[in-house]
Motif scaffolding. Structure first.
Motif, PDB file in Angstrom:
ATOM      1  N   CYS A   1      85.059  67.736 -18.419  1.00  0.00           N
ATOM      2  CA  CYS A   1      84.075  67.617 -19.488  1.00  0.00           C
ATOM      3  C   CYS A   1      84.802  67.302 -20.795  1.00  0.00           C
ATOM      4  CB  CYS A   1      83.299  68.913 -19.613  1.00  0.00           C
ATOM      5  SG  CYS A   1      82.136  68.902 -20.975  1.00  0.00           S
ATOM      6  N   VAL A   2      84.377  66.228 -21.463  1.00  0.00           N
ATOM      7  CA  VAL A   2      84.982  65.818 -22.733  1.00  0.00           C
ATOM      8  C   VAL A   2      83.866  65.616 -23.745  1.00  0.00           C
ATOM      9  CG1 VAL A   2      86.375  64.056 -23.885  1.00  0.00           C
ATOM     10  CG2 VAL A   2      86.871  64.673 -21.515  1.00  0.00           C
ATOM     11  N   LEU A   3      84.038  66.196 -24.929  1.00  0.00           N
ATOM     12  CA  LEU A   3      83.064  65.979 -25.998  1.00  0.00           C
ATOM     13  C   LEU A   3      83.356  64.657 -26.678  1.00  0.00           C
ATOM     14  CD1 LEU A   3      82.887  69.562 -27.510  1.00  0.00           C
ATOM     15  CD2 LEU A   3      81.360  68.508 -25.852  1.00  0.00           C
ATOM     16  N   TRP A   4      82.310  63.984 -27.123  1.00  0.00           N
ATOM     17  CA  TRP A   4      82.437  62.674 -27.753  1.00  0.00           C
ATOM     18  C   TRP A   4      81.573  62.659 -28.999  1.00  0.00           C
ATOM     19  CZ3 TRP A   4      78.871  58.833 -28.870  1.00  0.00           C
ATOM     20  CH2 TRP A   4      79.389  57.583 -29.190  1.00  0.00           C
ATOM     21  N   GLY A   5      82.007  61.941 -30.014  1.00  0.00           N
ATOM     22  CA  GLY A   5      81.215  61.821 -31.217  1.00  0.00           C
ATOM     23  C   GLY A   5      81.515  60.541 -31.967  1.00  0.00           C
TER      24      GLY A   5
ATOM     25  N   GLU B   1      82.572  53.802 -23.808  1.00  0.00           N
ATOM     26  CA  GLU B   1      82.959  53.078 -22.602  1.00  0.00           C
ATOM     27  C   GLU B   1      83.843  53.959 -21.733  1.00  0.00           C
ATOM     28  OE1 GLU B   1      83.502  48.552 -23.244  1.00  0.00           O
ATOM     29  OE2 GLU B   1      84.478  49.550 -24.938  1.00  0.00           O
ATOM     30  N   ILE B   2      83.902  53.623 -20.450  1.00  0.00           N
ATOM     31  CA  ILE B   2      84.767  54.330 -19.509  1.00  0.00           C
ATOM     32  C   ILE B   2      85.608  53.310 -18.764  1.00  0.00           C
ATOM     33  CG2 ILE B   2      83.257  56.305 -19.170  1.00  0.00           C
ATOM     34  CD1 ILE B   2      82.297  54.871 -16.574  1.00  0.00           C
ATOM     35  N   ALA B   3      86.702  53.782 -18.197  1.00  0.00           N
ATOM     36  CA  ALA B   3      87.525  52.924 -17.355  1.00  0.00           C
ATOM     37  C   ALA B   3      86.808  52.712 -16.024  1.00  0.00           C
ATOM     38  CB  ALA B   3      88.884  53.573 -17.119  1.00  0.00           C
ATOM     39  N   GLU B   4      86.932  51.529 -15.481  1.00  0.00           N
ATOM     40  CA  GLU B   4      86.325  51.247 -14.180  1.00  0.00           C
ATOM     41  C   GLU B   4      87.150  51.953 -13.106  1.00  0.00           C
ATOM     42  OE1 GLU B   4      83.478  49.711 -13.324  1.00  0.00           O
ATOM     43  OE2 GLU B   4      83.053  49.523 -15.454  1.00  0.00           O
TER      44      GLU B   4
ATOM     45  N   GLN C   1      78.953  60.745 -16.033  1.00  0.00           N
ATOM     46  CA  GLN C   1      77.666  61.053 -16.640  1.00  0.00           C
ATOM     47  C   GLN C   1      77.886  61.220 -18.133  1.00  0.00           C
ATOM     48  OE1 GLN C   1      76.614  64.664 -14.602  1.00  0.00           O
ATOM     49  NE2 GLN C   1      75.737  63.584 -12.869  1.00  0.00           N
ATOM     50  N   PHE C   2      76.951  60.731 -18.933  1.00  0.00           N
ATOM     51  CA  PHE C   2      77.034  60.874 -20.383  1.00  0.00           C
ATOM     52  C   PHE C   2      75.718  61.455 -20.882  1.00  0.00           C
ATOM     53  CE2 PHE C   2      76.515  59.439 -24.747  1.00  0.00           C
ATOM     54  CZ  PHE C   2      77.714  59.881 -25.306  1.00  0.00           C
ATOM     55  N   PHE C   3      75.811  62.539 -21.636  1.00  0.00           N
ATOM     56  CA  PHE C   3      74.632  63.204 -22.168  1.00  0.00           C
ATOM     57  C   PHE C   3      74.679  63.175 -23.688  1.00  0.00           C
ATOM     58  CE2 PHE C   3      75.407  65.051 -18.033  1.00  0.00           C
ATOM     59  CZ  PHE C   3      74.148  65.082 -17.461  1.00  0.00           C
ATOM     60  N   ILE C   4      73.603  62.729 -24.314  1.00  0.00           N
ATOM     61  CA  ILE C   4      73.494  62.831 -25.770  1.00  0.00           C
ATOM     62  C   ILE C   4      73.103  64.272 -26.072  1.00  0.00           C
ATOM     63  CG2 ILE C   4      72.284  62.054 -27.828  1.00  0.00           C
ATOM     64  CD1 ILE C   4      71.660  59.468 -26.385  1.00  0.00           C
TER      65      ILE C   4
ATOM     66  N   GLN D   1      78.362  64.403 -24.565  1.00  0.00           N
ATOM     67  CA  GLN D   1      79.226  65.059 -23.595  1.00  0.00           C
ATOM     68  C   GLN D   1      79.432  64.111 -22.424  1.00  0.00           C
ATOM     69  OE1 GLN D   1      77.416  68.573 -21.970  1.00  0.00           O
ATOM     70  NE2 GLN D   1      79.377  69.481 -21.472  1.00  0.00           N
ATOM     71  N   HIS D   2      80.699  63.878 -22.075  1.00  0.00           N
ATOM     72  CA  HIS D   2      81.044  63.003 -20.959  1.00  0.00           C
ATOM     73  C   HIS D   2      81.553  63.863 -19.815  1.00  0.00           C
ATOM     74  CE1 HIS D   2      84.154  60.123 -19.074  1.00  0.00           C
ATOM     75  NE2 HIS D   2      82.998  59.967 -18.470  1.00  0.00           N
ATOM     76  N   LEU D   3      80.899  63.759 -18.665  1.00  0.00           N
ATOM     77  CA  LEU D   3      81.322  64.484 -17.475  1.00  0.00           C
ATOM     78  C   LEU D   3      81.853  63.500 -16.446  1.00  0.00           C
ATOM     79  CD1 LEU D   3      78.356  66.964 -16.917  1.00  0.00           C
ATOM     80  CD2 LEU D   3      80.576  67.464 -17.884  1.00  0.00           C
ATOM     81  N   THR D   4      82.993  63.844 -15.858  1.00  0.00           N
ATOM     82  CA  THR D   4      83.549  63.079 -14.751  1.00  0.00           C
ATOM     83  C   THR D   4      83.575  63.997 -13.544  1.00  0.00           C
ATOM     84  OG1 THR D   4      84.941  61.834 -16.271  1.00  0.00           O
ATOM     85  CG2 THR D   4      85.505  61.718 -13.947  1.00  0.00           C
ATOM     86  N   LEU D   5      82.929  63.581 -12.474  1.00  0.00           N
ATOM     87  CA  LEU D   5      82.866  64.387 -11.254  1.00  0.00           C
ATOM     88  C   LEU D   5      83.864  63.854 -10.242  1.00  0.00           C
ATOM     89  CD1 LEU D   5      78.984  64.610 -10.928  1.00  0.00           C
ATOM     90  CD2 LEU D   5      80.527  66.170 -12.100  1.00  0.00           C
TER      91      LEU D   5
END
Length: 137
Positions: A14-18, A31-34, A40-43, A112-116
């Motif tokens: 989980c990484v916070l983004w702003g 953006e994310i790396a391919e 998942q990205f949540f506002i 919030q950016h989640l990578t599963l």
């Protein structure tokens, strides 16, 4: 559906983004790396700065699902009546483009950016080991 056959999540990052949108920086892109991971990205929130101009500020968003569509307005903020808005469960598919359609800002967006990361199934691991003959036979 047999849940025992579905992959299970072994790790979640989980990484916070702003970002800040204003009269000189009207657009922000998440953006994310391919890769082969699920993203998942949540506002979470959008809020006006104390220095925001006394006018309506409209923020629009576009994600990968809407590549061929026009951006959609998701928030209208005004310093006197609604300086902040919170979102619950507003998931977007990266890449996500935020645009300050009207107003001068400054306006802040947090997300919030989640990578599963899925673990391999135990059955696959066992098959690899059982395909080699035991030593001594």
């Amino acid at each position: 559906m047999d849940l025992s056959l579905s992959p299970s999540v072994s790790d979640t990052v989980c990484v916070l983004w702003g970002c800040e949108l204003n009269d000189t920086q009207r657009k922000a892109v998440f953006e994310i790396a391919e890769d082969l991971l699920e993203h998942q990205f949540f506002i979470r929130t959008m809020c006006l700065s104390a220095e925001a101009s006394n006018e309506m500020h409209v923020v629009e968003v576009q994600d990968r699902v809407g590549e061929c569509c026009k951006p959609v307005p998701i928030a209208t903020l005004h310093p006197m009546c609604q300086p902040m808005v919170s979102f619950s469960g507003f998931e977007l598919i990266p890449p996500v483009i935020f645009n300050l359609r009207s107003g001068q800002g400054p306006l802040f967006i947090s997300g919030q950016h989640l990578t599963l990361v899925y673990e391999e199934e135990e059955e696959e691991k066992e098959e690899v080991f059982s395909s080699t003959p035991p030593l001594g036979k």
